[in-house]
Design an enzyme around this catalytic site. Sequence first.
Site, PDB file in Angstrom:
ATOM      1  N   CYS A  74       6.819   3.685  30.907  1.00 26.90           N
ATOM      2  CA  CYS A  74       5.990   2.695  30.217  1.00 26.90           C
ATOM      3  C   CYS A  74       5.955   3.060  28.740  1.00 26.90           C
ATOM      4  O   CYS A  74       6.208   4.200  28.378  1.00 26.90           O
ATOM      5  CB  CYS A  74       4.591   2.746  30.823  1.00 26.90           C
ATOM      6  N   HIS A  75       5.655   2.076  27.889  1.00 26.68           N
ATOM      7  CA  HIS A  75       5.598   2.358  26.447  1.00 26.68           C
ATOM      8  C   HIS A  75       4.234   2.847  25.981  1.00 26.68           C
ATOM      9  O   HIS A  75       4.093   3.326  24.870  1.00 26.68           O
ATOM     10  CB  HIS A  75       5.866   1.087  25.633  1.00 26.68           C
ATOM     11  N   HIS A 103      -1.263   2.911  32.389  1.00 24.89           N
ATOM     12  CA  HIS A 103      -2.227   2.000  31.748  1.00 24.89           C
ATOM     13  C   HIS A 103      -3.654   2.538  31.804  1.00 24.89           C
ATOM     14  O   HIS A 103      -4.623   1.783  31.632  1.00 24.89           O
ATOM     15  CB  HIS A 103      -2.193   0.583  32.375  1.00 24.89           C
ATOM     16  N   ASN A 143       6.557  -3.692  35.519  1.00 21.17           N
ATOM     17  CA  ASN A 143       5.224  -3.570  36.124  1.00 21.17           C
ATOM     18  C   ASN A 143       5.168  -4.209  37.506  1.00 21.17           C
ATOM     19  O   ASN A 143       5.994  -5.055  37.818  1.00 21.17           O
ATOM     20  CB  ASN A 143       4.188  -4.228  35.210  1.00 21.17           C
ATOM     21  N   ASP A 150      -1.919   0.925  26.573  1.00 14.13           N
ATOM     22  CA  ASP A 150      -2.432  -0.169  27.393  1.00 14.13           C
ATOM     23  C   ASP A 150      -3.803   0.128  27.976  1.00 14.13           C
ATOM     24  O   ASP A 150      -4.495  -0.787  28.426  1.00 14.13           O
ATOM     25  CB  ASP A 150      -1.439  -0.469  28.522  1.00 14.13           C
TER      26      ASP A 150
END
Lengths: 465, 465
Positions: free
Chosen positions: A164-165, A196, A143, A257
């Site tokens: 990203c997860h 996110h 990030n 997120d």
Amino acid sequence: MPTAVKVSVIGAGSAQFSLGLVKDLCLTEGLSGSMVSFMDINEERLAMIHKLAARYAEELGADLRFESTTDRQASLQEADFVINTAAVKSHHHQRAAREVADKHGYYYGLKNRISFYQFQLMLDVARDMETICPEAWLIQSGNPVFDGCTLMSRETDIKICGLCHGHYGLYEIARTIGLERENLSKITWQAPGLNHNIWLTHFYYEGQDMYPRVDEWIETEGETYWRTHVANRTHDIQMSRGAVHQYRMYGLFPIGDTVRRGGWWYHTDIETKKYWFGEPWGGPDTELARPLFVENLEKRLAEMTRLANDPKASLVEALGDQKTREQQVPIIDALVNDNEGQFQVNVPNRGALAGVPDNVVVEVPALINKTGIQPLRVGSLPPKIMLEHILPEWLAMERNIEAFKSGDRSMLLWNVLEGHQTRSYDQAVAALEDWLAMEGQEEMNDFFRYPAGGEMLLQTRSAKA
Amino acid sequence: MPTAVKVSVIGAGSAQFSLGLVKDLCLTEGLSGSMVSFMDINEERLAMIHKLAARYAEELGADLRFESTTDRQASLQEADFVINTAAVKSHHHQRAAREVADKHGYYYGLKNRISFYQFQLMLDVARDMETICPEAWLIQSGNPVFDGCTLMSRETDIKICGLCHGHYGLYEIARTIGLERENLSKITWQAPGLNHNIWLTHFYYEGQDMYPRVDEWIETEGETYWRTHVANRTHDIQMSRGAVHQYRMYGLFPIGDTVRRGGWWYHTDIETKKYWFGEPWGGPDTELARPLFVENLEKRLAEMTRLANDPKASLVEALGDQKTREQQVPIIDALVNDNEGQFQVNVPNRGALAGVPDNVVVEVPALINKTGIQPLRVGSLPPKIMLEHILPEWLAMERNIEAFKSGDRSMLLWNVLEGHQTRSYDQAVAALEDWLAMEGQEEMNDFFRYPAGGEMLLQTRSAKA
């Protein structure tokens, strides 16, 4: 015929990430013969990772080569892929920063967005790549993905894909409404947006819209779940009251997120956080959750150290022999071996997500094969999501980049002032100055200056009175 | 040869505005023979204005005709210009709304932006014009100019020009730094932006940059002025500490109503307002200033009533025989008689101000003559102003329009939540619902509905606990 590539891992000192990557490479036949170059500034960790990686590959009989170095430019030589997972500032530094904020009356940090050190590192890596391995792909895995990938894509010519997860949150929704784990591959879904900040626009199971099942779950089980569910990991908030509240505001479910964001009102104090994000930690961003998260990281590190020091331990037993769910290696396989797949990527928009400027990095599904990374043109998100989440976040990112490029300290001040917890101008000035004066931030503190005549901005009423 | 036109004034019941307009028309020879059609829903006021206007014109020997009507569509018949100055809700209603907010812990109003009734009226006027006088110019002279002109320009095909007084603040700066009143015409200046959000990019006197003189004034006289200056009208804040503070943040002076905005931190309570905007009222937007402002309006109305009832009084003596500084009549004169001039107007952007979408109304200088209203392409504002003021304000306007078009009550809630004074979700819900339930807002309260499943948005913790 497998294709041997060189993968440079920047910030390779993260045992979990690096060993997961090695595992995926070992289990991907098409990448047999590849070289992994571990780069980190922590020599001790680096040596440990190198040793564990080599042993794991050997145990599995995989044909992989490894090198490790503290010299970034050396690691980038002849790289085909660069995976940047580095974080400049430690969890301990972040904790100290939260303590400074706390002294000034802020709950859980100033929430100022400036990414000075991360931006510097990201640009250094990207610029080195332009010189040393200009054809390589940068897979940005640390990030801030949104701000950082946008900055690098504007300032350099390298090929960038941020990962990203967060989007895996979709599968938590699926499991909660009763879909079996083995059937998750039958789901067709789409959740575009910014990193996110992604929203579930499509959710089908065997061609059936699953949103009515989500609604039914909320109706019949939501209240009970929120009253009784106890999270077993700090990030377990995908079905929280706060997530469903955002769904009710916007008509689309926030994924991963995204749930951790939302308005300030979900985040004012620990009781409020628990109300929206559940027991026992109130989500991942609280004074209860964070130490646990860091503690778990340290436990894993200790376990890795133990394994490294025990030559008789079976690493396959310890780490398993199943692929992780990370996208890095499958994406490499798709690009070099035409082993096509769909992925969730962060790439410059150029028309994929309507209403977002072309030079902004968006998170969208992409088809990846030998042709390259081809984002799907997903159309548009609802106006309300654009106006209350996507576009304000775009402006916040632009302010972050502009502050970084201009060095204008008043932009940092404005950022702190805009934070909803700030109660007065004087409080913001004091909190910002104390934060900037923290140990380890000398370069940043020196870089940001007030504009001409800016002494006035430091004047506080309390000092005058 | 003069050109006789028909000017329809919507909301003509404002004595000051309507009689100022009549004065300017009387003193503009090129518009001799013109007809002014006063329209208002207040018959009594209308009759008084009509009588005063006719007497004033007669005293001056001006050739003007007048009509008055409560029927808007009748007033629009054959209109060449429509001046809309109407405000649907009274100052008393606004005061009552502030009292509701006060009960919920908000200082001086909820600061929610929704313009339901003004939008309705504006669209009604613009749509009537499309049918009845499609070639006429609409000169929008009532707020919200920015949001309303943008909405009307998107929803109708009429020609629209919004006007505001704010830019005259430039002359207050000029006088304060020592330029003589009679020399103000030698100033060349530019202050583009959005209405109530304009920034002084250029400021020359006889070709000399005046910004160094502004800086010198701040340096040598600022502190004394802020300590000793006592405003003689509520809007006297152009040289306030708050205005100069914004100048120090942005490097350009904020002009006119722009000063009244700025961050929430200038506006938290009466002491803070006085610190930034001076004694004795802390600027125009306080519980001390507003009653005085309304009282002055009422005094002027009483004086007009007295004059109307005294046939022997000289109106020229009472109202003067000098033109006002309003732009409406000179703009009409420029358009119909080619009496060219430069004006500060609000028109759809289409490239005049860089970085703002084409379909957004911007406030820019324009050259006006028989060719039409031709905005100058002023280039760009500094990135910091764009990112912290212009673009966030653009998004707020878009949210206002989207809420009005969608009727989504959750957008009103989001607006209240985002207000910096809001301390909790529950407070916002309660304040919004009480505000919507106010007498005289039944139609709006009914129009805005929560989306499907939105009952959850009304659930408050305090109610659950």
